[in-house]
Motif scaffolding. Structure first.
Motif, PDB file in Angstrom:
ATOM      1  N   ASN A   1      12.093 109.147 109.432  1.00 32.87           N
ATOM      2  CA  ASN A   1      12.110 110.484 110.020  1.00 32.87           C
ATOM      3  C   ASN A   1      12.851 111.398 109.044  1.00 32.87           C
ATOM      4  O   ASN A   1      13.944 111.052 108.583  1.00 32.87           O
TER       5      ASN A   1
ATOM      6  N   TYR B   1      15.897 110.697 104.533  1.00 36.91           N
ATOM      7  CA  TYR B   1      15.256 110.265 105.773  1.00 36.91           C
ATOM      8  C   TYR B   1      16.192 109.320 106.510  1.00 36.91           C
ATOM      9  O   TYR B   1      17.089 108.730 105.918  1.00 36.91           O
TER      10      TYR B   1
ATOM     11  N   GLU C   1       4.706 110.306 111.132  1.00 38.36           N
ATOM     12  CA  GLU C   1       5.974 110.125 110.433  1.00 38.36           C
ATOM     13  C   GLU C   1       5.707 109.776 108.975  1.00 38.36           C
ATOM     14  O   GLU C   1       4.713 109.122 108.667  1.00 38.36           O
TER      15      GLU C   1
ATOM     16  N   GLN D   1      16.642 115.073 114.752  1.00 38.97           N
ATOM     17  CA  GLN D   1      15.944 114.045 113.997  1.00 38.97           C
ATOM     18  C   GLN D   1      16.541 112.659 114.233  1.00 38.97           C
ATOM     19  O   GLN D   1      15.809 111.679 114.347  1.00 38.97           O
TER      20      GLN D   1
ATOM     21  N   GLN E   1      15.372 111.321 117.747  1.00 32.75           N
ATOM     22  CA  GLN E   1      13.948 111.107 118.014  1.00 32.75           C
ATOM     23  C   GLN E   1      13.572 109.633 118.102  1.00 32.75           C
ATOM     24  O   GLN E   1      12.720 109.262 118.903  1.00 32.75           O
TER      25      GLN E   1
ATOM     26  N   TRP F   1      19.318 120.410 113.540  1.00 31.94           N
ATOM     27  CA  TRP F   1      18.149 119.678 113.019  1.00 31.94           C
ATOM     28  C   TRP F   1      18.479 118.196 112.874  1.00 31.94           C
ATOM     29  O   TRP F   1      17.708 117.337 113.298  1.00 31.94           O
TER      30      TRP F   1
END
Length: 139
Positions: free
Chosen positions: A54, A24, A104, A73, A76, A69
């Motif tokens: 995230n 994350y 989240e 991420q 964001q 991806w």
């Protein structure tokens, strides 16, 4: 929580870290600050049962490049860092203990593995801007 290791400086290097455990990104001042006080839902004022993060591992339905991806991420919640220069992007792992108000994941026993340096964040921003139609909602 343990101390951070070396910095991650590219999306390719970040991709190489995926796979052994769920990873994350967390935007914060770092392990010491997070140990002193966890995540708070700013609208309700409630303390969350874990640290807001995230996910960096792509979902099974994701068929685009993994770097896309990762860029999405990382971007964001990058505004959290932009608003506070003391915040860094941290690569973390831990146990998911719930979901926050934005759905989240919330991590308990978070381990801070590395810091994501400015180079990887700039690369993520460029890739996000070039590969996504950001800001366009459903029609």
């Amino acid at each position: 929580m343990t101390g951070p290791h070396a910095a991650v400086s590219s999306l390719a290097a970040l991709r190489e870290r995926l796979g052994e455990e769920r990873l994350y990104v967390r935007y914060s001042e770092g392990p010491d600050d997070d140990r002193a006080g966890g995540s708070i839902d700013t609208e309700s004022g409630l303390e969350l049962p874990g640290l807001s993060v995230n996910p960096l591992d792509p979902e099974p339905w994701w068929t685009r490049p993994v770097e896309d991806w990762l860029a999405r991420q990382l971007c964001q919640y990058k505004h959290l860092r932009d608003r506070n220069p003391e915040r860094r992007a941290w690569l973390v792992c831990g146990d998911v203990v719930g979901r926050g108000p934005d759905c989240e994941p919330l991590l308990a026993d978070a381990e801070f593995l590395a810091v994501l340096d400015d180079g990887v964040l700039a690369e993520a921003e460029r890739r996000y801007r070039d590969h996504f139609d950001a800001g366009r909602g459903p029609e």
